[in-house]
Design a protein around this motif. Structure first.
Motif, PDB file in Angstrom:
ATOM      1  N   LEU A  30       0.859  -1.179   0.000  1.00 19.73           N
ATOM      2  CA  LEU A  30       0.000   0.000   0.000  1.00 19.73           C
ATOM      3  C   LEU A  30       0.900   1.236   0.000  1.00 19.73           C
ATOM      4  N   ASN A  31       0.845   2.008  -1.060  1.00 21.62           N
ATOM      5  CA  ASN A  31       1.723   3.155  -1.262  1.00 21.62           C
ATOM      6  C   ASN A  31       1.167   4.370  -0.516  1.00 21.62           C
ATOM      7  N   LEU A  32       1.703   4.616   0.669  1.00 25.16           N
ATOM      8  CA  LEU A  32       1.234   5.735   1.481  1.00 25.16           C
ATOM      9  C   LEU A  32       1.672   7.076   0.909  1.00 25.16           C
ATOM     10  N   HIS A  58      -5.104  16.001  10.502  1.00 23.63           N
ATOM     11  CA  HIS A  58      -5.537  14.931  11.413  1.00 23.63           C
ATOM     12  C   HIS A  58      -6.575  14.035  10.750  1.00 23.63           C
ATOM     13  N   ARG A  59      -7.422  14.603   9.955  1.00 20.05           N
ATOM     14  CA  ARG A  59      -8.489  13.840   9.305  1.00 20.05           C
ATOM     15  C   ARG A  59      -7.965  12.977   8.149  1.00 20.05           C
ATOM     16  N   ASN A  60      -7.018  13.499   7.364  1.00 20.73           N
ATOM     17  CA  ASN A  60      -6.621  12.836   6.124  1.00 20.73           C
ATOM     18  C   ASN A  60      -5.263  12.152   6.129  1.00 20.73           C
ATOM     19  N   SER A  61      -4.390  12.474   7.059  1.00 26.35           N
ATOM     20  CA  SER A  61      -3.019  11.985   6.996  1.00 26.35           C
ATOM     21  C   SER A  61      -2.926  10.480   7.217  1.00 26.35           C
ATOM     22  N   GLU A  66      -1.302   5.495  10.093  1.00 26.40           N
ATOM     23  CA  GLU A  66      -2.276   5.500  11.182  1.00 26.40           C
ATOM     24  C   GLU A  66      -3.422   4.497  11.003  1.00 26.40           C
ATOM     25  N   PRO A  67      -3.957   4.323   9.790  1.00 28.18           N
ATOM     26  CA  PRO A  67      -5.065   3.372   9.649  1.00 28.18           C
ATOM     27  C   PRO A  67      -4.653   1.916   9.854  1.00 28.18           C
ATOM     28  N   ALA A  68      -3.361   1.631   9.944  1.00 26.18           N
ATOM     29  CA  ALA A  68      -2.898   0.250  10.061  1.00 26.18           C
ATOM     30  C   ALA A  68      -2.894  -0.262  11.496  1.00 26.18           C
ATOM     31  N   ASN A  77      -0.688  -7.821  14.070  1.00 25.39           N
ATOM     32  CA  ASN A  77      -0.962  -7.352  12.719  1.00 25.39           C
ATOM     33  C   ASN A  77      -0.838  -5.834  12.563  1.00 25.39           C
ATOM     34  N   ALA A  78      -0.484  -5.142  13.617  1.00 21.59           N
ATOM     35  CA  ALA A  78      -0.363  -3.690  13.538  1.00 21.59           C
ATOM     36  C   ALA A  78       0.799  -3.316  12.636  1.00 21.59           C
TER      37      ALA A  78
END
Length: 162
Positions: A30-32, A58-61, A66-68, A77-78
């Motif tokens: 996944l290309n961050l 904070h909303r989009n970064s 962070e979503p992982a 799995n983090a």
């Protein structure tokens, strides 16, 4: 935050889909970096360097993955960056020192900060010294930056007492 958005500390996150049966495992990356420039999240000017409201970062970064979090860093799995606080603290310390030099520059002479902060080559020469780099030798673009050391020259700073 805009620098972190344009040059995220975590470039990609590997995601392995396990095999069931005879199919081989599949690993996706996944290309961050591309996610940090996605115009669906950041708007049509996602490719531009523009300071944005802090709430938008904070909303989009996803620069630190962070979503992982799954559901937290203790989970096997983090994949989120465990050093986010350290990285932000180090960045803040540097920015404070650099800003202090800029403020002193106004009192000590124009562009004083360019005399105090020196970009040097990573590779040392035969005598163990890292040669100063010219601005044209430093690459900074959307794909990353060339490697260099940014060194604070205390002797130059002390030559201009406060």
């Amino acid at each position: 935050w805009e620098v972190i958005r344009c040059f995220p500390p975590v470039a990609c996150v590997p995601l392995t889909e396990r095999s069931y049966g005879s199919a081989p495992e599949t690993t996706l990356y996944l290309n961050l970096q591309m996610g940090q420039r996605d115009d669906r999240a950041w708007g049509l000017d996602a490719g531009d360097f523009r300071l944005r409201p802090l709430a938008e970062y904070h909303r989009n970064s996803i620069g630190f993955a962070e979503p992982a979090l799954a559901p937290g860093l203790a989970d096997a799995n983090a994949r989120a960056c465990p050093a986010k606080d350290l990285a932000l603290g180090m960045g803040l310390s540097f920015m404070r020192a650099f800003a202090r030099t800029i403020q002193e520059s106004a009192e000590m002479g124009p562009l004083m900060h360019r005399k105090v902060w020196i970009a040097r080559a990573i590779e040392a020469n035969e005598s163990g010294m890292h040669r100063p780099l010219e601005p044209a030798e430093i690459t900074l673009n959307m794909y990353g930056t060339s490697s260099f050391l940014l060194v604070r020259d205390i002797a130059a700073h002390m030559a201009y007492p406060e």
